[in-house]
Write an enzyme that holds these catalytic residues in place. Structure first.
Site, PDB file in Angstrom:
ATOM      1  CB  ALA A 139       0.058  11.639  -4.961  1.00 46.72           C
ATOM      2  CD  GLN A 143      -5.571  18.301  -1.676  1.00 52.12           C
ATOM      3  OE1 GLN A 143      -5.464  18.043  -2.981  1.00 52.12           O
ATOM      4  NE2 GLN A 143      -6.222  19.012  -0.894  1.00 52.12           N
ATOM      5  CG  ASP A 297       6.217   4.676  -4.170  1.00 49.71           C
ATOM      6  OD1 ASP A 297       6.838   4.537  -5.152  1.00 49.71           O
ATOM      7  OD2 ASP A 297       5.309   5.330  -4.104  1.00 49.71           O
TER       8      ASP A 297
END
Length: 530
Positions: A139, A143, A297
């Protein structure tokens, strides 16, 4: 001047990347009021130089935006995700497009990841982990690698190792400085945007990114949520390996479960999809209202379901917090909409101070009705609580309600969580799932027992304040003396006498204050009974 020019050129460069992808957009509120310098930027940004490559663009705005933001790098991906929470600034349609952004970038080199881990944890990779894989996900911030650890019994267990991208902190800081400069100029040059508080918005983004770039704080968020939810059925937080966690490295339990995004696999495993949909919504609302701390999220890529139907979230880099006042506001307005009590919802806005007192409550209730009634004319599967909140924030513009970042983050998360619930059960009834959680919160926090507890807390606070009064007065006298008392200020002699007596007789003030608190509590109890 030099700083401003540097930020200006950096933003023009970013705009040119957006233009090459045909992904430029304008702020909805300000597009008719932009100053000439801003209007001149658009053709400048669209101008393609001979040496610049041409980008093939699709007809889908979300894809064009994703490609442009990925090219611009991590901070612009985060900015895009943040703007998805602000339909009031960029318009509902574009906010929807940005809402589909996924935080995905190519991984960095394995050797670099190993170097960071060894530097952070102070040991060779072979002594830290039995095995260590190539990156399995990457991302904008970090990672993830899969690794194994040796157990005390000689066996091994799998873990996930999250590694921060190299130099990501410096890159974010440069871009955030430019965002702050742009927000400051926007508020100065376009007064209509001040209500939206763009500088406060960038501050929220900066704070969120700062937390994400210290993986110890993500580990702490996991630990806190694990404690909060320890007794919650159907929800579990992965365990943290604290001795292999540092600022740039996080090691945690490997989750061997079905991704929430693989709906067919969940059905094949025999899960009750309607129950899973309810569980997602109810856990989210429970965390927001009861704990004031929620995973902000929780999209399908960050959620897993084990064989027992337990929800297991990952990636705790973005968390939301609500204070007690905001929790009460949230629960009361949602419960008010469930009961279609628009007058009460309006009153809550005024009690919380979110709408200025000079506005009319009845008129505001009428505006709320214009939001709520069309919703109840639809089928449950077409109703979104998150979109209702977004409409609410848009309507409040005419009532001078300032945007509150924590509530907007919650609204954005609610839209995402609803999407997860509906992917499990397309006929999911958000109101039916929410009502038990909201009703229970209302009873525990606003019912008679809660009022008595609130009165007791207030009485004890008053008692503590009164017990400190003699010392506060004496301190004031000493301060006046130390300052030379230029204007001849003195406490009254009788006041000083009382202070000395209180100081020498010790606990009398405290006892009196406690008695006062007890009598106040007794009076409130009698009012509740009779």
């Amino acid at each position: 001047m030099v700083r401003g020019l540097r930020h200006f050129l950096r933003l023009v460069s970013a705009a040119r990347v957006m233009a090459r992808h045909d992904a430029l957009f304008e702020l909805d509120l300000a597009k008719d009021n932009l100053p000439p310098v801003a209007l001149a930027l658009r053709p400048l940004a669209k101008l393609r130089l001979p040496f610049e490559r041409k980008v093939e663009t699709s007809g889908d705005m979300a894809e064009r935006l994703s490609a442009a933001l990925a090219e611009l790098g991590p901070s612009y991906i985060k900015l895009g995700q943040f703007l998805a929470t602000r339909p009031d600034m960029i318009g509902p349609e574009l906010a929807g497009d940005l809402g589909s952004l996924r935080d995905q970038l190519p991984p960095f080199e394995q050797e670099e990841a190993i170097r960071i881990i060894e530097d952070q944890l102070g040991a060779p990779i072979d002594t830290l982990y039995e095995s260590f894989s190539e990156p399995i996900a990457a991302a904008s911030i970090a990672q993830v690698h899969k690794a194994t650890l040796k157990n005390e019994d000689g066996g091994t267990r799998d873990v996930a190792v999250k590694v921060l991208r190299p130099d990501v902190e410096a890159r974010f800081q440069r871009d955030l400085d430019a965002f702050f400069w742009a927000a400051e100029k926007l508020e100065t040059l376009v007064p209509e945007t001040r209500r939206l508080r763009p500088r406060a918005g960038v501050e929220t983004l900066a704070n969120s990114v700062e937390l994400e770039m210290d993986l110890r704080l993500e580990a702490a968020a996991m630990s806190e949520m694990a404690e909060n939810t320890a007794d919650d059925p159907g929800f579990r937080v992965p365990e943290v390996e604290w001795n292999r966690t540092a600022r740039h490295v996080l090691t945690l339990e490997w989750i061997d479960a079905v991704p929430a995004s693989d709906v067919e696999a969940l059905k094949a495993a025999g899960h009750d999809m309607k129950r899973l949909g309810n569980r997602v919504i109810q856990n989210f609302l429970l965390h927001a209202t009861r704990d004031g701390f929620f995973h902000a999220d929780m999209h399908q890529g960050n959620l897993f379901v084990d064989g027992e139907g337990t929800l297991i979230p990952v990636d705790f880099g973005i968390m939301g917090r609500l204070d007690e006042r905001s929790r009460r506001f949230l629960a009361e307005i949602l419960y008010g909409f469930v009961k279609r009590d628009y007058q009460r919802v309006a009153e809550v806005h005024f009690e919380a101070g979110y709408v200025p007192p000079h506005k009319d409550v009845a008129t505001f209730a009428q505006a709320l009705r214009s939001i709520g009634e069309p919703i109840f004319g639809k089928e449950a599967k077409d109703v979104s609580m998150g979109k209702l909140l977004a409409q609410l924030f848009l309507v409040t513009e005419q009532f001078d309600m300032a945007m509150r970042p924590e509530l907007i983050l919650l609204q954005k998360t609610m839209v995402v969580v609803e999407g997860v619930a509906r992917s499990f059960d397309p006929e999911h009834n958000i109101w039916e799932a929410s009502e038990p959680i909201l009703a229970d919160w209302m009873m525990r926090r606003i019912g008679p027992e809660a009022r008595l507890q609130e009165a007791a807390d207030g009485a004890m606070a008053l008692g503590r304040s009164l017990s400190q009064l003699p010392e506060l007065l004496a301190r004031a006298e000493r301060t006046l003396d130390a300052a030379g008392n230029p204007e001849g200020m003195r406490l009254h002699p009788e006041s000083l006498k009382a202070i000395r007596e209180a100081e020498t007789e010790g606990g009398r003030g405290t006892r009196a204050a406690l008695w006062l608190g007890a009598l106040s509590l007794l009076g409130l109890l009698l009012l509740q009974i009779f």
